[in-house]
Scaffold this motif. Structure first.
Motif, PDB file in Angstrom:
ATOM      1  N   LYS A  71       0.823  -1.202   0.000  1.00  0.00           N
ATOM      2  CA  LYS A  71       0.000   0.000   0.000  1.00  0.00           C
ATOM      3  C   LYS A  71       0.862   1.259   0.000  1.00  0.00           C
ATOM      4  O   LYS A  71       1.948   1.288   0.585  1.00  0.00           O
ATOM      5  CB  LYS A  71      -0.913  -0.007   1.231  1.00  0.00           C
ATOM      6  CG  LYS A  71      -1.936   1.111   1.259  1.00  0.00           C
ATOM      7  CD  LYS A  71      -2.848   0.974   2.474  1.00  0.00           C
ATOM      8  CE  LYS A  71      -3.869   2.101   2.510  1.00  0.00           C
ATOM      9  NZ  LYS A  71      -4.780   1.984   3.668  1.00  0.00           N
ATOM     10  N   ASP A  72       0.390   2.308  -0.677  1.00  0.00           N
ATOM     11  CA  ASP A  72       1.029   3.628  -0.727  1.00  0.00           C
ATOM     12  C   ASP A  72       2.330   3.641  -1.530  1.00  0.00           C
ATOM     13  O   ASP A  72       3.092   4.612  -1.462  1.00  0.00           O
ATOM     14  CB  ASP A  72       1.298   4.179   0.682  1.00  0.00           C
ATOM     15  CG  ASP A  72       0.007   4.399   1.447  1.00  0.00           C
ATOM     16  OD1 ASP A  72      -0.996   4.764   0.804  1.00  0.00           O
ATOM     17  OD2 ASP A  72       0.005   4.205   2.676  1.00  0.00           O
ATOM     18  N   LYS A  73       2.598   2.600  -2.319  1.00  0.00           N
ATOM     19  CA  LYS A  73       3.749   2.615  -3.209  1.00  0.00           C
ATOM     20  C   LYS A  73       3.349   3.329  -4.510  1.00  0.00           C
ATOM     21  O   LYS A  73       2.308   3.045  -5.093  1.00  0.00           O
ATOM     22  CB  LYS A  73       4.213   1.195  -3.540  1.00  0.00           C
ATOM     23  CG  LYS A  73       4.812   0.435  -2.368  1.00  0.00           C
ATOM     24  CD  LYS A  73       6.195   0.947  -2.049  1.00  0.00           C
ATOM     25  CE  LYS A  73       6.845   0.052  -0.983  1.00  0.00           C
ATOM     26  NZ  LYS A  73       8.215   0.522  -0.658  1.00  0.00           N
ATOM     27  N   GLU A  74       4.193   4.249  -4.963  1.00  0.00           N
ATOM     28  CA  GLU A  74       3.905   4.940  -6.217  1.00  0.00           C
ATOM     29  C   GLU A  74       4.296   4.036  -7.387  1.00  0.00           C
ATOM     30  O   GLU A  74       5.420   3.536  -7.446  1.00  0.00           O
ATOM     31  CB  GLU A  74       4.689   6.251  -6.308  1.00  0.00           C
ATOM     32  CG  GLU A  74       4.445   7.007  -7.604  1.00  0.00           C
ATOM     33  CD  GLU A  74       5.205   8.319  -7.668  1.00  0.00           C
ATOM     34  OE1 GLU A  74       5.526   8.767  -8.796  1.00  0.00           O
ATOM     35  OE2 GLU A  74       5.481   8.911  -6.600  1.00  0.00           O
TER      36      GLU A  74
END
Length: 274
Positions: free
Chosen positions: A257-260
């Motif tokens: 989660k929250d990885k670009e």
């Protein structure tokens, strides 16, 4: 993989890397640019009129302007495309996997077009078309020497519209004629999945459309729940591309989660997205 996904998204008409060039700054620069645009459009308009009036042969203006548009966009990058209203059915098929047609795969063979696989419970199969049938006419159009993409266009249309297809079939002395009613056809993007070797899952993904992420998730869940796979091959060979959002949704299954994973920046800041 990122290059593949960005290429997939940029097939959308006039929504390309070229539209993300750095914006000019200052009112003077913008005014000069608008004047230049107007000037060049006036030149193009005058040239089209002159050619139509005085060229020695008659001119198909629609085709001539289309060639000009395509040549202009080709000079920007490989992904920018103009999609006219007449081709929106094909564009809808790319993005949704749905189209109005007879439900069959076709391909070119020996200068003509043959049916390779009628889909089960679809109009082609229900009407009696079989693999190997050579399509020689659709309604009043002789298709004997037409390329398969043109034959495909003729087969597609609004669901519930009627058409006739004439074919040559091995073993039959005379052509066979079939009356077919087009139907809404949905083509799966996950065309095959299974288990190989020691608990290695395999999913073949044909393209990225509105339903791709849902199909990948269903296949992946089945492989984990019912087959206990511990690793996965996601096969993107010959993947035709499609929608960026679909690709991002699939990436979400496999990264934290929250990885670009992708970002877009361009001339209009409201279009920027991460």
């Amino acid at each position: 993989m990122i290059r593949k996904l960005s290429t997939s998204f940029l097939i959308i008409a006039l929504y390309s890397t070229g539209m993300y060039a750095q914006a000019q700054t200052g009112n003077v620069g913008n005014e000069q640019n608008r004047f230049e645009v107007s000037k060049q459009l006036d030149i193009f308009n005058a040239l089209v009129k002159e050619v139509e009036m005085f060229y020695v042969d008659s001119i198909d203006i629609q085709k001539a302007v289309r060639r000009g548009i395509d040549a202009m966009l080709k000079g920007f990058d490989p992904y920018t495309e103009y999609i006219p209203e007449s081709e929106m059915d094909q564009f809808k098929f790319i993005t949704t996997g749905e189209y109005g047609g007879i439900g069959a795969y076709i391909r070119s063979r020996d200068g003509g077009t043959i049916v390779t696989e009628p889909f089960e419970k679809m109009p082609a199969a229900e009407a009696g078309l079989k693999a190997g049938d050579r399509i020689i006419a659709i309604d009043t159009v002789n298709t004997s020497n037409l390329p398969s993409d043109r034959v495909s266009e003729l087969l597609k249309g609004i669901p519930n519209t009627k058409m006739s297809v004439k074919v040559n079939r091995a073993g039959e002395k005379k052509p066979l004629k079939f009356d077919i009613v087009r139907k809404q056809v949905v083509v799966d993007q996950v065309t095959h999945y299974g288990v190989y070797g020691d608990k290695t899952g395999y999913i073949y993904l044909n393209g990225f459309n509105e339903k791709s992420a849902q199909e990948v998730k269903a296949a992946f869940d089945d492989l984990k729940r019912n087959h206990g796979v511990t690793s996965l091959i996601l096969d993107l060979r010959d993947n035709g591309g499609g929608l960026l959002e679909s690709a991002v949704q699939i990436v979400n299954f496999f990264v934290d989660k929250d990885k670009e994973v992708v970002s877009m920046k361009g001339k209009i800041s409201q279009w920027d997205k991460t």
